[in-house]
Write a protein that holds these residues in place. Structure first.
Motif, PDB file in Angstrom:
ATOM      1  N   VAL A 112       0.860  -1.194   0.000  1.00 42.70           N
ATOM      2  CA  VAL A 112       0.000   0.000   0.000  1.00 42.70           C
ATOM      3  C   VAL A 112       0.890   1.236   0.000  1.00 42.70           C
ATOM      4  N   ALA A 129      -1.992  -5.635   4.670  1.00 43.83           N
ATOM      5  CA  ALA A 129      -0.893  -5.378   3.731  1.00 43.83           C
ATOM      6  C   ALA A 129       0.440  -5.878   4.280  1.00 43.83           C
ATOM      7  N   VAL A 145       3.407  -1.187   3.922  1.00 48.50           N
ATOM      8  CA  VAL A 145       2.739   0.113   3.777  1.00 48.50           C
ATOM      9  C   VAL A 145       3.828   1.177   3.724  1.00 48.50           C
ATOM     10  N   ASP A 194       4.343   5.031   3.902  1.00 48.53           N
ATOM     11  CA  ASP A 194       3.640   6.276   4.236  1.00 48.53           C
ATOM     12  C   ASP A 194       4.465   7.453   3.731  1.00 48.53           C
ATOM     13  N   GLY A 239      -2.002   3.671   8.260  1.00 45.24           N
ATOM     14  CA  GLY A 239      -1.011   2.686   7.814  1.00 45.24           C
ATOM     15  C   GLY A 239      -0.903   1.517   8.777  1.00 45.24           C
ATOM     16  N   LEU A 260       5.497  -1.240   8.210  1.00 44.08           N
ATOM     17  CA  LEU A 260       5.078   0.140   7.931  1.00 44.08           C
ATOM     18  C   LEU A 260       6.328   0.997   7.871  1.00 44.08           C
TER      19      LEU A 260
END
Ligand SMILES: [Zn+2]
Ligand SMILES: [Zn+2]
Length: 344
Positions: A176, A240, A243, A245, A256, A266
């Protein structure tokens, strides 16, 4: 020559007349072909005095490409007229990470008075730029230097984060990207080029979402109430694996973290300086939260190869040097869909 310089903290940069630099031993002067306007420069111009340990004034522009104009004594292996990218994070050059080409993680960063050209030392928003060592140059080959300048940051930063997560991006995985500006658009193309992941993009702007779809995102959602449920549904409720960000605000970090799969990762890349409260149950079991800073010089070489084979193209909007502040205004207003590049 003209140079867009930061002369006072908390104020916009100004175009000034400064001497053309001359290269000392081992140094190289480039005639700047393109200097990308990066979102982090907006933060840089807004942060109050004392946030960063750098001396003013210095010339902005840390995403640079140019043509070799003059060589200092002892520089070998490059010639005047060669087209070069400037590797952005300038480390001490002799610690272990620097010797591995990872100057972004220099052990001595805290004791170096600047982070690179445009980041405490003079950068590329000028007619000419002094590069302190030829080790910081990467040949561009046949690439157009204006189009290629964003490779040095807008592409290198997400590439570095993606490469660190690559073993988890197997078929069936989901990556993502939160925020589909310059870095996010690169991230979409890079994920498609080097991973098997399903690529999902989240952004507030419908223009950015449309661009992300054109660049290969499998799904692109507006951020909102249903975003988490949408991503969960798309991943059979797993979440996910990665991620990225690109914003880094309280809201995007919380979003996230909520999208992660167990053992997911993340990565905080954007500099909005939000916080994520972290405790044992704040993220799924085994999940990692990390920052990622810029990239390595060999990764920049890999990006040149990727761009040369046509797998990466960052849409560029050009601005003349005397309109550089306008490029930042357009960036702040969200009106640049790719990367704004200042062309002196
Ligand atoms: Zn940047
Ligand atoms: Zn170092």
């Amino acid at each position: 020559m003209r140079a867009l310089q930061l002369t006072a903290w908390g104020k916009p940069a100004e175009l000034r007349d400064v001497p053309i630099p001359t290269p000392g031993p081992g140094q190289v002067v480039l005639k700047v072909a393109g200097a990308g306007a990066c979102h982090s420069d907006l933060h840089l111009m807004e942060w109050p005095e004392g946030t960063l340990p750098w001396q003013l004034p210095f010339t902005l522009g840390h995403e640079n490409a140019g043509i070799v104009h003059a060589l200092g004594a002892g520089v070998t292996g490059i010639r005047e007229g060669d087209a070069m990218l400037v590797y952005g994070p300038w480390g001490c050059s002799h610690c272990a990470p620097c010797r591995l080409g990872r100057e972004n993680y220099c052990d001595n960063a805290a004791s170096i008075p600047a982070s690179g050209g445009g980041l405490g030392r003079d950068g590329g928003m000028a007619d000419y730029m002094l590069v302190p060592s030829s080790r910081l140059l990467v040949p561009l080959g046949s690439l157009d230097p204006v189009q290629a300048a964003p490779l040095t940051d807008a592409a290198l930063t997400p590439y570095h984060a993606i490469k660190a997560a690559l073993p988890s991006l197997v078929p069936g995985s989901t990556a993502v990207v939160i925020g589909a500006g310059g870095l996010g658009q690169s991230a979409v193309q890079l994920l498609r080029a080097i991973s098997a992941s399903q690529v999902v993009v989240i952004d507030k702007s419908e223009t950015h979402l449309q661009k992300a779809r054109e660049l290969g995102a499998h799904r692109a959602y507006p951020s909102g109430e249903s975003t988490r449920a949408d991503v969960r549904a798309l991943t059979a409720n797993r979440g996910a694996d990665l991620v990225l960000d690109m914003v880094g605000s309280n809201d995007t970090l919380a979003l996230g973290a909520s999208l992660l799969r167990a053992q997911g990762r993340l990565v905080i890349i954007g500099l909005a300086m939000g916080s994520l409260p972290l405790n044992f149950f704040a993220v799924p079991y085994g999940a990692q939260v990390s920052t990622s800073y810029w990239g390595t010089v060999t990764e920049l070489m890999e990006l040149v190869a990727l761009a040369q084979q046509g797998s990466l193209r960052i849409p560029v909007e050009t601005f003349p040097l005397d309109r550089a502040m306008h490029a930042y205004d357009e960036l702040r207003a969200g009106r640049i869909t790719g990367r704004g590049v200042v062309v002196p």
